[in-house]
Design an enzyme around this catalytic site. Structure first.
Site, PDB file in Angstrom:
ATOM      1  N   LYS A 199       0.861  -1.183   0.000  1.00 35.81           N
ATOM      2  CA  LYS A 199       0.000   0.000   0.000  1.00 35.81           C
ATOM      3  C   LYS A 199       0.896   1.231   0.000  1.00 35.81           C
ATOM      4  O   LYS A 199       1.694   1.431   0.922  1.00 35.81           O
ATOM      5  CB  LYS A 199      -0.912  -0.004   1.219  1.00 35.81           C
ATOM      6  CG  LYS A 199      -1.785   1.240   1.304  1.00 35.81           C
ATOM      7  CD  LYS A 199      -2.784   1.147   2.421  1.00 35.81           C
ATOM      8  CE  LYS A 199      -3.587   2.439   2.526  1.00 35.81           C
ATOM      9  NZ  LYS A 199      -4.582   2.370   3.593  1.00 35.81           N
ATOM     10  N   LYS A 252      -2.151  -1.472  -3.861  1.00 34.14           N
ATOM     11  CA  LYS A 252      -3.036  -0.315  -3.803  1.00 34.14           C
ATOM     12  C   LYS A 252      -2.218   0.963  -3.860  1.00 34.14           C
ATOM     13  O   LYS A 252      -1.236   1.066  -3.116  1.00 34.14           O
ATOM     14  CB  LYS A 252      -3.813  -0.369  -2.492  1.00 34.14           C
ATOM     15  CG  LYS A 252      -4.711   0.809  -2.225  1.00 34.14           C
ATOM     16  CD  LYS A 252      -5.299   0.687  -0.859  1.00 34.14           C
ATOM     17  CE  LYS A 252      -6.138   1.909  -0.583  1.00 34.14           C
ATOM     18  NZ  LYS A 252      -6.557   1.972   0.795  1.00 34.14           N
TER      19      LYS A 252
END
Ligand code: PBG
Length: 327
Positions: A199, A252
């Site tokens: 992330k 992400k």
């Protein structure tokens, strides 16, 4: 004229039937995960200012909305709570309250939609008065090891309410192992972990932080979320999460990180999720509202690209619209 020209790639594109036959990958409705926002109260749906068409729903409205979404063939949702400042504190104590918004919503959604997979977010930020994913010390440090038991308790609380998959999005080191251990200790051996493994500290989360009013009150998230310049580090994060017991690993954002998805697909024995985040959604929606692009075509193209890169499943705010088109 070139003579001879035995290879003519256009032959394989000559008709719709030919193109359908040649297609290498396909996005299916069953690949889609729909992130939704639940707020306190009843009888309200409030549009998010920077995400046209996406709402913070009170639970009764969310149930009605999901009736339609499930009808379209979406089979998984990711649930995020929107809490007032009066619910937030330094230790995110609201995140483990049995009658809290998250727990109440999970129980209700699970009883209304027993076959809908419920993915719940594990991180402190929706419940934190500091707006950080971890515990903040007096001098502004994000405390890793002190955060871990809070995350473990949060995951157990969500599992107890009925979550199928818990999804730690906090990026603390070692959290997957601690969460797995806590879930197993409490008998939730069948609850899966989808880890936000790679992330990145991304500008594309802006609209989401508007939706939750969860922007950091001071500092930024760069000591825990990853540097957008790094790829090797993503592989390291994935390897650790696999070793710690994750069931699904995530990259992400998605669109600007297709190379990361692709590299991870090359090394991961686990299924890979990609999150087309709020800013990616907003770019396509606003551009289409301005008449610059065709929304349906751009949306499907973006999803195909994420799948082609190697994602097995995609978190996307376009899930209902995409499911309609993929019918
Ligand atoms: C935080 C969290 C974020 C998102 C999902 N979980 C934002 C952040 O890290 O600040 C972003 C999702 C999106 O932008 O759509 N735990």
């Amino acid at each position: 004229m070139i003579d001879p020209m035995p290879s003519r790639p256009r032959r394989n594109r000559s008709s719709a039937a030919m193109r359908d036959l040649m297609r290498e990958i396909q996005v299916n409705k069953t690949d889609l995960i729909y992130p939704v926002f639940v707020r306190e109260g009843a009888g309200t749906s409030e549009e998010i200012g920077t995400m046209p068409g996406i709402h913070r729903h009170s639970l009764d409205h969310l149930v009605r909305h999901l009736d339609e979404v499930v009808e379209l063939g979406v089979r998984a949702v990711a649930l995020f709570p929107v809490l007032g400042d009066d619910r937030k504190d330094r230790t995110a104590s609201e995140s483990v309250r049995e009658e809290g918004l998250m727990q109440t919503s999970i129980r209700e959604l699970k009883s209304r939609f027993p076959d809908l997979l419920l993915i719940t977010d594990v991180a402190m930020d929706p419940y934190s008065s500091d707006g950080h994913d971890g515990l903040v010390s007096d001098d502004g440090q994000i405390l890793n090891d002190e955060t871990l038991p809070i995350l473990a308790d949060m995951a157990v609380s969500q599992a107890r309410a009925g979550a199928d998959i818990v999804a730690p999005s906090d990026m603390m080191d070692g959290r997957v192992a601690v969460i797995r251990d806590a879930l197993d200790d409490e008998g939730f051996t069948n609850v899966s972990i989808c880890s936000y493994s790679a992330k990145y500290a991304s500008a594309f989360y802006g609209p989401f932080r508007d939706a939750l009013d969860s922007a950091p009150r001071s500092g930024d998230k760069k000591t825990y979320q990853m540097d957008p310049a790094n790829l090797n580090e993503a592989l390291r994060e994935v390897e650790l999460d696999i070793a710690e017991g994750a069931d699904i690993v995530m990259v992400k954002p998605a669109g600007a990180y297709l190379d990361v998805i692709s590299e991870i697909a090359g090394i991961s024995p686990l299924p890979i999720a990609a999150y087309q985040v709020s800013g990616e959604f907003a770019m396509i929606r606003y551009a289409s509202q301005a008449g610059a692009i065709d929304e349906e075509a751009a949306m499907l193209e973006s999803l195909v690209a994420i799948k082609r890169a190697g994602a097995d499943m995609i978190f996307t705010y376009f899930a209902p619209e995409a499911a309609k088109l993929l019918s």
